[in-house]
Design a protein around this motif. Structure first.
Motif, PDB file in Angstrom:
ATOM      1  N   ALA A  40     -58.722 -17.346   5.961  1.00 52.93           N
ATOM      2  CA  ALA A  40     -59.104 -16.237   6.081  1.00 52.93           C
ATOM      3  C   ALA A  40     -60.062 -15.565   5.191  1.00 52.93           C
ATOM      4  O   ALA A  40     -60.764 -14.738   5.471  1.00 52.93           O
ATOM      5  N   VAL A  41     -59.971 -16.058   4.003  1.00 52.95           N
ATOM      6  CA  VAL A  41     -60.938 -15.381   2.886  1.00 52.95           C
ATOM      7  C   VAL A  41     -62.360 -15.816   3.418  1.00 52.95           C
ATOM      8  O   VAL A  41     -63.192 -14.999   3.243  1.00 52.95           O
ATOM      9  N   ALA A  42     -62.654 -17.117   4.042  1.00 49.00           N
ATOM     10  CA  ALA A  42     -63.916 -17.450   4.185  1.00 49.00           C
ATOM     11  C   ALA A  42     -64.491 -16.647   5.491  1.00 49.00           C
ATOM     12  O   ALA A  42     -65.571 -16.345   5.468  1.00 49.00           O
ATOM     13  N   GLN A  43     -63.573 -16.354   6.557  1.00 50.63           N
ATOM     14  CA  GLN A  43     -64.049 -15.665   7.654  1.00 50.63           C
ATOM     15  C   GLN A  43     -64.213 -14.132   7.380  1.00 50.63           C
ATOM     16  O   GLN A  43     -65.056 -13.519   7.802  1.00 50.63           O
ATOM     17  N   PHE A  44     -63.294 -13.592   6.677  1.00 50.26           N
ATOM     18  CA  PHE A  44     -63.325 -11.993   6.179  1.00 50.26           C
ATOM     19  C   PHE A  44     -64.686 -11.964   5.182  1.00 50.26           C
ATOM     20  O   PHE A  44     -65.282 -10.778   5.490  1.00 50.26           O
ATOM     21  N   ALA A  45     -64.869 -12.733   4.481  1.00 51.01           N
ATOM     22  CA  ALA A  45     -66.155 -12.704   3.465  1.00 51.01           C
ATOM     23  C   ALA A  45     -67.370 -12.729   4.251  1.00 51.01           C
ATOM     24  O   ALA A  45     -68.148 -12.081   4.088  1.00 51.01           O
ATOM     25  N   ARG A  46     -67.392 -13.452   5.405  1.00 50.71           N
ATOM     26  CA  ARG A  46     -68.661 -13.674   6.214  1.00 50.71           C
ATOM     27  C   ARG A  46     -68.677 -12.706   7.157  1.00 50.71           C
ATOM     28  O   ARG A  46     -69.780 -12.162   7.424  1.00 50.71           O
ATOM     29  N   HIS A  47     -67.550 -12.207   7.839  1.00 54.91           N
ATOM     30  CA  HIS A  47     -67.804 -11.652   9.024  1.00 54.91           C
ATOM     31  C   HIS A  47     -67.120 -10.040   8.983  1.00 54.91           C
ATOM     32  O   HIS A  47     -67.249  -9.349   9.799  1.00 54.91           O
ATOM     33  N   GLY A  48     -66.414  -9.779   7.812  1.00 50.29           N
ATOM     34  CA  GLY A  48     -65.781  -8.493   7.654  1.00 50.29           C
ATOM     35  C   GLY A  48     -64.480  -8.368   8.488  1.00 50.29           C
ATOM     36  O   GLY A  48     -64.283  -9.381   9.271  1.00 50.29           O
ATOM     37  N   TYR A  49     -63.801  -7.330   8.186  1.00 47.75           N
ATOM     38  CA  TYR A  49     -62.688  -6.945   8.963  1.00 47.75           C
ATOM     39  C   TYR A  49     -62.591  -7.133  10.448  1.00 47.75           C
ATOM     40  O   TYR A  49     -62.151  -7.643  11.208  1.00 47.75           O
ATOM     41  N   GLU A  50     -63.804  -6.236  10.814  1.00 50.95           N
ATOM     42  CA  GLU A  50     -63.995  -6.343  12.413  1.00 50.95           C
ATOM     43  C   GLU A  50     -64.367  -7.376  12.809  1.00 50.95           C
ATOM     44  O   GLU A  50     -64.012  -7.854  14.195  1.00 50.95           O
ATOM     45  N   GLY A  51     -65.325  -8.036  12.232  1.00 51.15           N
ATOM     46  CA  GLY A  51     -65.926  -9.498  12.727  1.00 51.15           C
ATOM     47  C   GLY A  51     -65.265 -10.521  12.934  1.00 51.15           C
ATOM     48  O   GLY A  51     -65.558 -11.609  13.781  1.00 51.15           O
ATOM     49  N   ALA A  52     -64.053 -10.706  11.923  1.00 49.08           N
ATOM     50  CA  ALA A  52     -63.435 -11.912  11.982  1.00 49.08           C
ATOM     51  C   ALA A  52     -62.125 -11.897  12.803  1.00 49.08           C
ATOM     52  O   ALA A  52     -61.654 -10.600  13.193  1.00 49.08           O
ATOM     53  N   SER A  53     -61.767 -12.691  13.531  1.00 51.24           N
ATOM     54  CA  SER A  53     -60.606 -12.804  14.694  1.00 51.24           C
ATOM     55  C   SER A  53     -59.744 -13.606  14.107  1.00 51.24           C
ATOM     56  O   SER A  53     -59.915 -14.866  13.473  1.00 51.24           O
ATOM     57  N   LEU A  54     -58.380 -13.343  14.557  1.00 51.87           N
ATOM     58  CA  LEU A  54     -57.220 -14.260  14.202  1.00 51.87           C
ATOM     59  C   LEU A  54     -57.558 -15.726  14.736  1.00 51.87           C
ATOM     60  O   LEU A  54     -56.903 -16.700  14.269  1.00 51.87           O
ATOM     61  N   ALA A  55     -57.887 -15.609  15.972  1.00 48.08           N
ATOM     62  CA  ALA A  55     -58.182 -16.807  16.841  1.00 48.08           C
ATOM     63  C   ALA A  55     -59.246 -17.957  15.913  1.00 48.08           C
ATOM     64  O   ALA A  55     -59.088 -18.962  15.867  1.00 48.08           O
ATOM     65  N   GLY A  56     -60.434 -17.099  15.245  1.00 44.18           N
ATOM     66  CA  GLY A  56     -61.266 -17.789  14.657  1.00 44.18           C
ATOM     67  C   GLY A  56     -60.705 -18.250  13.339  1.00 44.18           C
ATOM     68  O   GLY A  56     -61.075 -19.426  12.720  1.00 44.18           O
ATOM     69  N   ILE A  57     -60.041 -17.573  12.608  1.00 40.25           N
ATOM     70  CA  ILE A  57     -59.124 -17.817  11.483  1.00 40.25           C
ATOM     71  C   ILE A  57     -58.244 -19.192  11.590  1.00 40.25           C
ATOM     72  O   ILE A  57     -58.350 -19.954  10.862  1.00 40.25           O
ATOM     73  N   ALA A  58     -57.556 -19.073  12.699  1.00 43.04           N
ATOM     74  CA  ALA A  58     -56.653 -20.318  13.104  1.00 43.04           C
ATOM     75  C   ALA A  58     -57.498 -21.406  13.238  1.00 43.04           C
ATOM     76  O   ALA A  58     -57.109 -22.563  12.840  1.00 43.04           O
ATOM     77  N   ALA A  59     -58.672 -21.685  13.976  1.00 44.06           N
ATOM     78  CA  ALA A  59     -59.394 -22.440  14.377  1.00 44.06           C
ATOM     79  C   ALA A  59     -60.094 -23.048  12.862  1.00 44.06           C
ATOM     80  O   ALA A  59     -59.919 -24.448  12.766  1.00 44.06           O
ATOM     81  N   TYR A  60     -60.353 -22.143  12.197  1.00 39.74           N
ATOM     82  CA  TYR A  60     -60.911 -22.431  10.939  1.00 39.74           C
ATOM     83  C   TYR A  60     -59.927 -23.292  10.105  1.00 39.74           C
ATOM     84  O   TYR A  60     -60.134 -24.336   9.146  1.00 39.74           O
ATOM     85  N   ALA A  61     -58.669 -22.802  10.059  1.00 40.06           N
ATOM     86  CA  ALA A  61     -57.396 -23.728   9.382  1.00 40.06           C
ATOM     87  C   ALA A  61     -56.906 -24.609   9.978  1.00 40.06           C
ATOM     88  O   ALA A  61     -56.236 -25.405   9.440  1.00 40.06           O
ATOM     89  N   GLY A  62     -57.446 -25.067  11.270  1.00 37.15           N
ATOM     90  CA  GLY A  62     -57.075 -26.098  12.156  1.00 37.15           C
ATOM     91  C   GLY A  62     -55.596 -26.169  12.513  1.00 37.15           C
ATOM     92  O   GLY A  62     -54.831 -27.030  12.686  1.00 37.15           O
ATOM     93  N   ILE A  63     -55.180 -24.785  13.014  1.00 39.22           N
ATOM     94  CA  ILE A  63     -54.038 -24.534  13.479  1.00 39.22           C
ATOM     95  C   ILE A  63     -54.118 -23.660  14.780  1.00 39.22           C
ATOM     96  O   ILE A  63     -55.290 -22.897  15.296  1.00 39.22           O
ATOM     97  N   ARG A  64     -53.142 -23.666  15.572  1.00 39.96           N
ATOM     98  CA  ARG A  64     -53.155 -22.844  16.904  1.00 39.96           C
ATOM     99  C   ARG A  64     -52.879 -21.395  16.375  1.00 39.96           C
ATOM    100  O   ARG A  64     -52.411 -20.931  15.501  1.00 39.96           O
TER     101      ARG A  64
END
Length: 224
Positions: A40-64
């Protein structure tokens, strides 16, 4: 004297209930939750609150995506959990910078560490981006947390100043220089977000010279 602020103030903010279960704090995170927070910190730091999605965070973490909800309530809760994590990590880093060196100007080591820290730490990039460009729905909680972080910097600087000059300064002198130092830090934080490394270095050098001259002038006045 300015009282040093501890992490107990964070618990007074709205962060305490961001993880499912009121008693579960970030200091006792499971490995699975830690993977989620790191993603989540990687995605939020790069894309901000609006640009980051829970789906993208889950994929980055390797989970559904559905598995995220066993760790967090919603996107706001995850964002605040990451913010609390970043506050603790970066407050500790800053405090260690002030404790690290007794040479040079008070607070100089912290300021000179900022450029490398911004390049290396996703938590620091997230903290600055979030504090200067906060999502409107979480504005109050984020500003309260960032102000606590800045107050710790002020307290750490004041303690370092006392070590540097002893009792040469009054409490009012120390407070005045402390606020000047916080203006310096604010300027450098903004520079990290909006200008390049070469201009950051020029700003840092100019501000350090002004701070050094101010301390030397006050020391001279008190010794006259």
């Amino acid at each position: 004297m300015i009282r040093r602020l501890g992490f107990d103030m964070f618990e007074a903010c709205a962060f305490k209930n961001v993880i499912l279960g009121e008693q579960e704090m970030l200091s006792t995170t499971t490995p699975a939750l830690r993977r989620v927070l790191n993603a989540a910190v990687a995605q939020f730091a790069r894309h901000g609150y609006e640009g980051a999605s829970l789906a993208g965070i889950a994929a980055y973490a390797g989970i559904r995506k559905a598995s995220l909800y066993s760790h967090i309530k919603n996107k706001d809760a995850l964002f605040l959990a990451v913010f609390e994590d970043a506050l603790k990590i970066e407050s500790q880093f800053a405090h260690e910078c002030f404790e690290h060196s007794n040479t040079g100007l008070p607070g100089q080591y912290y300021c000179e560490s900022l450029l490398a820290r911004y390049a290396d730490s996703e938590h620091f990039r997230f903290l600055l981006r979030t504090s200067y460009i906060p999502p409107e729905s979480l504005f109050h909680e984020l500003q309260e947390g960032y102000e606590t972080y800045m107050q710790q910097l002020l307290a750490d600087f004041t303690a370092a100043l006392r070590r540097h000059v002893g009792e040469a300064f009054s409490d009012q002198d120390a407070l005045t220089l402390g606020h000047a130092y916080m203006g310096m830090v604010d300027s450098l934080h903004v520079a990290l977000i909006y200008i390049g490394p070469s201009r950051f270095e020029a700003r840092l050098n100019a501000l350090e010279r002004l701070m050094g001259d101010s301390i030397a002038r006050l020391v001279g006045e008190r010794h006259d």
